[in-house]
Each structure stands twice: as structure tokens, then as C-alpha cells.
Design a protein around this motif. Structure first.
Motif, PDB file in Angstrom:
ATOM      1  N   ASP A 329       1.064  -0.840  -0.062  1.00  0.00           N
ATOM      2  CA  ASP A 329       0.206  -0.147   0.341  1.00  0.00           C
ATOM      3  C   ASP A 329       0.314   1.232  -0.095  1.00  0.00           C
ATOM      4  OD1 ASP A 329       0.799  -0.521   2.511  1.00  0.00           O
ATOM      5  OD2 ASP A 329      -0.614  -0.037   3.522  1.00  0.00           O
ATOM      6  N   SER A 330       1.909   1.079   0.425  1.00  0.00           N
ATOM      7  CA  SER A 330       3.002   2.492   0.612  1.00  0.00           C
ATOM      8  C   SER A 330       4.333   1.703   0.831  1.00  0.00           C
ATOM      9  CB  SER A 330       2.784   3.215   2.048  1.00  0.00           C
ATOM     10  OG  SER A 330       3.472   4.584   2.330  1.00  0.00           O
ATOM     11  N   SER A 331       4.784   2.094  -0.555  1.00  0.00           N
ATOM     12  CA  SER A 331       6.548   1.924  -0.510  1.00  0.00           C
ATOM     13  C   SER A 331       7.685   2.575   0.760  1.00  0.00           C
ATOM     14  CB  SER A 331       7.101   2.069  -1.590  1.00  0.00           C
ATOM     15  OG  SER A 331       7.732   2.864  -2.044  1.00  0.00           O
ATOM     16  N   GLU A 332       6.890   3.846   1.303  1.00  0.00           N
ATOM     17  CA  GLU A 332       7.634   4.706   2.351  1.00  0.00           C
ATOM     18  C   GLU A 332       7.750   3.855   3.445  1.00  0.00           C
ATOM     19  OE1 GLU A 332       8.765   9.108   3.564  1.00  0.00           O
ATOM     20  OE2 GLU A 332       7.996   8.826   1.382  1.00  0.00           O
ATOM     21  N   GLU A 333       6.270   3.395   3.666  1.00  0.00           N
ATOM     22  CA  GLU A 333       6.244   2.677   5.152  1.00  0.00           C
ATOM     23  C   GLU A 333       6.664   1.752   4.845  1.00  0.00           C
ATOM     24  OE1 GLU A 333       4.639   3.861   7.830  1.00  0.00           O
ATOM     25  OE2 GLU A 333       5.125   5.544   6.797  1.00  0.00           O
ATOM     26  N   PHE A 334       6.552   1.056   3.748  1.00  0.00           N
ATOM     27  CA  PHE A 334       7.241  -0.567   3.788  1.00  0.00           C
ATOM     28  C   PHE A 334       8.198  -1.005   3.917  1.00  0.00           C
ATOM     29  CE2 PHE A 334       9.809  -4.081   1.117  1.00  0.00           C
ATOM     30  CZ  PHE A 334       8.972  -5.121   1.298  1.00  0.00           C
ATOM     31  N   VAL A 335       9.152   0.223   2.695  1.00  0.00           N
ATOM     32  CA  VAL A 335      11.107   0.678   3.823  1.00  0.00           C
ATOM     33  C   VAL A 335      11.208   0.813   5.132  1.00  0.00           C
ATOM     34  CG1 VAL A 335      12.711   1.579   3.254  1.00  0.00           C
ATOM     35  CG2 VAL A 335      10.911   1.180   0.879  1.00  0.00           C
ATOM     36  N   LYS A 336      10.617   1.866   5.317  1.00  0.00           N
ATOM     37  CA  LYS A 336      10.620   1.570   6.824  1.00  0.00           C
ATOM     38  C   LYS A 336      10.790   0.231   7.657  1.00  0.00           C
ATOM     39  CE  LYS A 336       8.803   6.462   7.046  1.00  0.00           C
ATOM     40  NZ  LYS A 336       8.094   7.358   7.722  1.00  0.00           N
ATOM     41  N   LYS A 387      11.843 -10.145  -0.981  1.00  0.00           N
ATOM     42  CA  LYS A 387      10.537 -11.242  -1.607  1.00  0.00           C
ATOM     43  C   LYS A 387       9.795 -11.743  -0.056  1.00  0.00           C
ATOM     44  CE  LYS A 387      10.982 -15.365  -2.593  1.00  0.00           C
ATOM     45  NZ  LYS A 387      10.106 -16.889  -1.546  1.00  0.00           N
ATOM     46  N   GLU A 388      10.365 -12.374   0.907  1.00  0.00           N
ATOM     47  CA  GLU A 388       9.563 -12.682   2.010  1.00  0.00           C
ATOM     48  C   GLU A 388       9.192 -11.578   2.571  1.00  0.00           C
ATOM     49  OE1 GLU A 388       9.490 -15.822   2.680  1.00  0.00           O
ATOM     50  OE2 GLU A 388      10.085 -16.146   0.880  1.00  0.00           O
ATOM     51  N   GLY A 389      10.031 -10.328   2.859  1.00  0.00           N
ATOM     52  CA  GLY A 389       9.364  -8.694   3.561  1.00  0.00           C
ATOM     53  C   GLY A 389       7.709  -8.663   2.726  1.00  0.00           C
ATOM     54  N   VAL A 390       8.018  -8.778   1.591  1.00  0.00           N
ATOM     55  CA  VAL A 390       6.843  -8.017   0.965  1.00  0.00           C
ATOM     56  C   VAL A 390       5.589  -9.408   1.370  1.00  0.00           C
ATOM     57  CG1 VAL A 390       5.361  -8.331  -1.571  1.00  0.00           C
ATOM     58  CG2 VAL A 390       7.793  -7.190  -1.265  1.00  0.00           C
ATOM     59  N   TYR A 391       5.710 -10.365   1.585  1.00  0.00           N
ATOM     60  CA  TYR A 391       5.049 -11.156   1.646  1.00  0.00           C
ATOM     61  C   TYR A 391       4.521 -11.329   3.125  1.00  0.00           C
ATOM     62  CZ  TYR A 391       2.992 -15.776   3.777  1.00  0.00           C
ATOM     63  OH  TYR A 391       2.003 -16.080   3.861  1.00  0.00           O
ATOM     64  N   ALA A 392       5.351 -10.853   4.389  1.00  0.00           N
ATOM     65  CA  ALA A 392       5.375 -10.655   5.543  1.00  0.00           C
ATOM     66  C   ALA A 392       4.171  -9.387   5.980  1.00  0.00           C
ATOM     67  CB  ALA A 392       6.554 -10.766   6.629  1.00  0.00           C
ATOM     68  N   TYR A 393       5.201  -8.353   4.630  1.00  0.00           N
ATOM     69  CA  TYR A 393       4.013  -7.260   5.214  1.00  0.00           C
ATOM     70  C   TYR A 393       2.868  -7.014   4.687  1.00  0.00           C
ATOM     71  CZ  TYR A 393       3.696  -1.989   4.490  1.00  0.00           C
ATOM     72  OH  TYR A 393       2.732  -0.874   4.511  1.00  0.00           O
ATOM     73  N   ASN A 394       2.218  -7.794   4.021  1.00  0.00           N
ATOM     74  CA  ASN A 394       0.866  -8.200   3.690  1.00  0.00           C
ATOM     75  C   ASN A 394       0.622  -8.701   4.972  1.00  0.00           C
ATOM     76  OD1 ASN A 394       0.948  -6.042   1.071  1.00  0.00           O
ATOM     77  ND2 ASN A 394       2.075  -7.490   0.267  1.00  0.00           N
ATOM     78  N   GLN A 395       0.953  -9.338   4.469  1.00  0.00           N
ATOM     79  CA  GLN A 395      -0.113 -10.289   5.659  1.00  0.00           C
ATOM     80  C   GLN A 395      -0.193  -9.633   7.211  1.00  0.00           C
ATOM     81  OE1 GLN A 395      -0.468 -13.072   4.486  1.00  0.00           O
ATOM     82  NE2 GLN A 395      -0.723 -14.631   5.667  1.00  0.00           N
ATOM     83  N   LYS A 396       0.819  -9.171   7.495  1.00  0.00           N
ATOM     84  CA  LYS A 396       0.837  -8.790   8.963  1.00  0.00           C
ATOM     85  C   LYS A 396      -0.709  -7.042   8.683  1.00  0.00           C
ATOM     86  CE  LYS A 396       3.530  -4.855   9.200  1.00  0.00           C
ATOM     87  NZ  LYS A 396       2.253  -3.660   9.276  1.00  0.00           N
ATOM     88  N   ARG A 397      -1.311  -6.743   7.412  1.00  0.00           N
ATOM     89  CA  ARG A 397      -2.204  -5.973   7.693  1.00  0.00           C
ATOM     90  C   ARG A 397      -3.193  -6.334   7.196  1.00  0.00           C
ATOM     91  NH1 ARG A 397       0.889  -0.940   7.034  1.00  0.00           N
ATOM     92  NH2 ARG A 397      -0.937  -0.250   6.163  1.00  0.00           N
ATOM     93  N   LYS A 398      -3.400  -7.884   6.996  1.00  0.00           N
ATOM     94  CA  LYS A 398      -4.361  -8.222   6.687  1.00  0.00           C
ATOM     95  C   LYS A 398      -5.468  -8.478   7.986  1.00  0.00           C
ATOM     96  CE  LYS A 398      -3.570 -11.775   3.077  1.00  0.00           C
ATOM     97  NZ  LYS A 398      -3.464 -13.082   2.814  1.00  0.00           N
TER      98      LYS A 398
END
Length: 398
Positions: A329-336, A387-398
Motif C-alpha cells: 500500500d505504501s513503499s515508503e512505509e514498507f521500506v521503513k 521477497k519474504e518481506g513483501v509477503y510478511a508485510y502484507n500478511q501483517k496488514r490483513k
């Protein structure tokens, strides 16, 4: 006391502003793979240091404001080897490519004027424009077609009477796109019709892959309206040397730019000597080896990023960057978050959110830029963690 609105309106570097998060991650014991900044990890050629020894004198003096004439002659020979017909008198040596951009913008535009830019673009174009009270007028490219030059209609829609020039990088930072002859002709024809200047940032001209060839803006007619911007930073892994070039066949532009060049006195002398060494004494197979190394890195990064489900991008053909639209949803928040909350066995990765590489509000919100400036093994590891971070980030936000 109040600060100027100019500085208050300026953005922090979208690349560097998140560095405190990386520093905190390191202090906590994490290893951070840095894919966020275009700092090559290859050694600066020995010819640079030998040049300092060979050409130096006992006094670190002011050079000519346009740079050492011998250096301008050496650059002229270099450009002619690329079929770019610049003489020494067509060149001004600048303190990095950044100063070449600033001098160019300040010469063709006044406060309140506008400059068109193909976005996403080199983020500092925005910072330099804000410094000069010049507004960027964006024409948006898309990750779906590899960030190719937009169609003529997009330029027409973005244009207004305040526009004085268009600026772009080719090969592109941040996307890795290498513009074709037809794409460049589209820009040239539009600029000619509107009677505006074209500023072509060709810092990455050596970095082309898969048989693609760099085409300079100077290979087109109507050269009086062209300004070529260049730097030794990337091709020679000499970012800290701060040697750039502003080149044009327009004598009026050169005459006026010299006012700025004289005001800052001269470019750095010792770095000019080092650059002479690079241009005169570099190993013949240097670029062949360098391009092969970066193409292999590009392939490694592309392979690993292709495993990210939902990522939108195409294989880039130049520079050493890949821009990717991620399913976040937000690359900046994802990077942080990657730096503060995520790691695999104590390791994480830092990339650049791409929103700061746009002038259009809200654009690039889910995109990132990756600089493949690590060796293949570390690069694959970093992209796998991403790649693993993208998956974990999206799981966290569900």
C-alpha cells in the motif's frame, strides 16, 4: 527570525532521508543490504590515483573556471569516440553532474518558469528546481511497458507556455530504460515545435545491456537547443571525485553559464588531475569488464525479483537500477518497516521508495528503486529477503 520559503518548500532526499532507520537497524545488530543508493562497490580504477600523482603540482591552485583545458581536450576525444562531436571549447567542467544540472536549469529558466520531466526521474532534479524556484511539469511513464518515453499526446497535455525546457536521463535513473531512436526523436520533434531546450543527462551511457546501444541527443539535428549533462561518478566508480560536464554547441548558453562557473571559481583541481588519468591511461578492457559485471548483476536481481508475486516491472536494459511496482500500500512505509520490524537471521534490506522520484502528487506510492551495486551472491540474498518481506508485510496488514 524566519527561514526562506525556498528552503522550506524543498524536499529531503528520498534516498537519504530514511538513512536514520538503517543506522538504527545496524545499531540493533542487524546487517543491512544497501540497495538504496547508486554508489558502485567496484574499485575506482588505479588510473585515477595515478593521474593525481602524474599531473599534480606543488600548489593546489585555482584552475580555469571552465576546467583545465587539457581535461576538456581529453573529454572532447572521449565524446568523439562516441560519435558526439564536441570540441574542448564546447565543454565546461563542473563540480559533479549536479552542478551541471543546476547551471543548466538556472540558465534556461527564471523563477516561475517550468521544465518538463519524464517521471519517474532522478530525484535531485526536483531538489534543484525547488532551489531555483522552477516548477517541474511531469509526463508520466509506466512500469507496464518498461517506463518507455510517453506518447506525443502526453507531452501535449502537460505542456504550457511557461515551459522552457525538458530534462531526462538516458539510460534512465531510476528505471533502467534505454531510449530508442524513435523515442528520442519524439522528444526532439516536440521540443523543436515548442521552441524549448532539451537537457539530456547521459551519465550512464556506458551501462547498456542485451545489445542495446546508447543514442546521444547530440546525434540529432537542431543541436543549438541541446545541453548534454555528464559525470564521471558512475562509469568510473568515482562518485566522491565530483567531476561533471556541461556540454553544448550553443555558444550563448556557454557564455552565460560561465558567469556561474566563475562565481564558484573552479572545479576541484586534484579530481581534475585524477580524471585526466582516467581519460588518458585507463585499461582498454575496463568498460567491457564493467558492463559484463553489471549485466550479470541485473540478471541476478531480475531473477529474484520475478519471484515476488504481484510485482510489476520489466527487465531494464541500462544504468544499474530496476524500478518495481510492489503489491504494497505504501513503499515508503514498507521500506521503513523492513528496517524497523523485519529481518531474516538478523539481516534485512534497504531500497528506495519511488514516490520521491515523481512530481505528480501521489504517484509512485507502491514503487521502489533497486540499485544493483552489490556482488551477485549478496544481491540474490538481498532480493530474496525483500521477497519474504513483501509477503510478511502484507500478511501483517490483513
Amino acid at each position: 527570525m524566519q527561514l526562506s520559503q525556498r528552503v522550506l518548500n524543498s524536499q529531503f532526499s528520498p534516498i537519504r532521508k530514511l538513512v536514520p532507520y538503517a543506522e538504527a537497524a545496524k545499531k540493533s545488530g542487524k546487517k543491512v543490504y544497501h540497495l538504496n543508493i547508486g554508489q558502485p562497490d567496484v574499485e575506482t580504477p588505479k588510473a585515477f590515483f595515478e593521474g593525481i600523482k602524474k599531473y599534480s603540482t606543488n600548489i593546489v591552485y585555482y584552475s580555469h573556471s571552465a576546467g583545465l583545458y587539457e581535461l576538456r581536450e581529453a573529454f572532447s576525444k572521449y565524446y568523439k569516440s562516441w560519435n558526439i562531436n564536441f570540441d574542448a571549447e564546447d565543454l565546461i567542467i563542473t563540480t559533479g553532474g549536479s552542478e551541471a544540472v543546476i547551471f543548466s536549469l538556472a540558465t534556461v529558466a527564471v523563477p516561475g518558469d517550468e521544465v518538463m520531466v519524464i517521471e519517474p526521474f532522478y530525484a535531485n532534479y526536483k531538489g534543484f528546481a525547488e532551489m531555483l524556484n522552477v516548477k517541474l511539469r511531469p509526463v508520466k511513464s509506466s512500469p507496464k511497458n518498461g517506463y518507455a518515453v510517453p506518447e506525443r499526446e502526453a507531452f501535449e497535455k502537460a505542456y504550457n507556455e511557461k515551459v522552457k525546457a525538458i530534462i531526462f536521463s538516458n539510460p534512465s535513473n531510476p528505471t533502467g530504460a534505454v531510449y530508442t531512436y524513435d523515442e528520442l526523436k519524439r522528444i526532439v520533434d516536440f521540443a523543436k515545435e515548442k521552441d524549448i531546450f532539451v537537457m539530456s543527462d547521459e551519465v550512464y551511457k556506458e551501462f547498456t545491456f542485451d545489445g542495446k546501444k546508447h543514442i546521444s541527443i547530440m546525434n540529432f539535428e537542431d543541436q543549438e537547443r541541446f545541453i548534454l549533462l555528464d559525470s564521471i561518478s558512475k562509469r568510473y566508480s568515482a562518485c566522491g571525485a565530483r567531476i561533471g560536464v556541461l556540454a553544448t554547441k550553443n555558444k550563448k548558453i556557454l557564455e552565460q553559464v560561465m558567469k556561474f562557473a566563475q562565481s564558484r571559481l573552479s572545479p576541484p583541481l586534484m579530481a581534475q588531475f585524477g580524471t585526466l588519468g582516467l581519460l588518458k591511461d585507463l585499461e582498454e578492457d575496463y568498460f567491457e569488464k564493467m558492463v559484463l559485471e553489471y549485466q550479470q548483476r541485473r540478471d541476478a536481481a531480475f531473477d529474484e525479483l520475478s519471484k515476488i508475486e504481484g510485482a510489476v516491472f520489466q527487465k531494464p536494459h541500462g544504468s544499474f537500477y530496476i524500478s518495481v511496482e510492489l503489491p504494497v500500500d505504501s513503499s515508503e512505509e514498507f521500506v521503513k518497516w523492513m528496517l524497523t520490524d523485519f529481518d531474516i537471521d538478523g539481516e534485512t534490506v534497504m531500497v528506495s521508495p519511488l514516490n520521491g522520484f515523481y512530481a505528480t502528487p501521489g504517484a509512485g506510492k507502491s514503487e521502489i528503486r533497486i540499485a544493483y551495486v552489490l556482488n551477485n551472491q549478496e544481491l540474490r540474498k538481498a532480493c530474496s529477503i525483500l521477497k519474504e518481506g513483501v509477503y510478511a508485510y502484507n500478511q501483517k496488514r490483513k
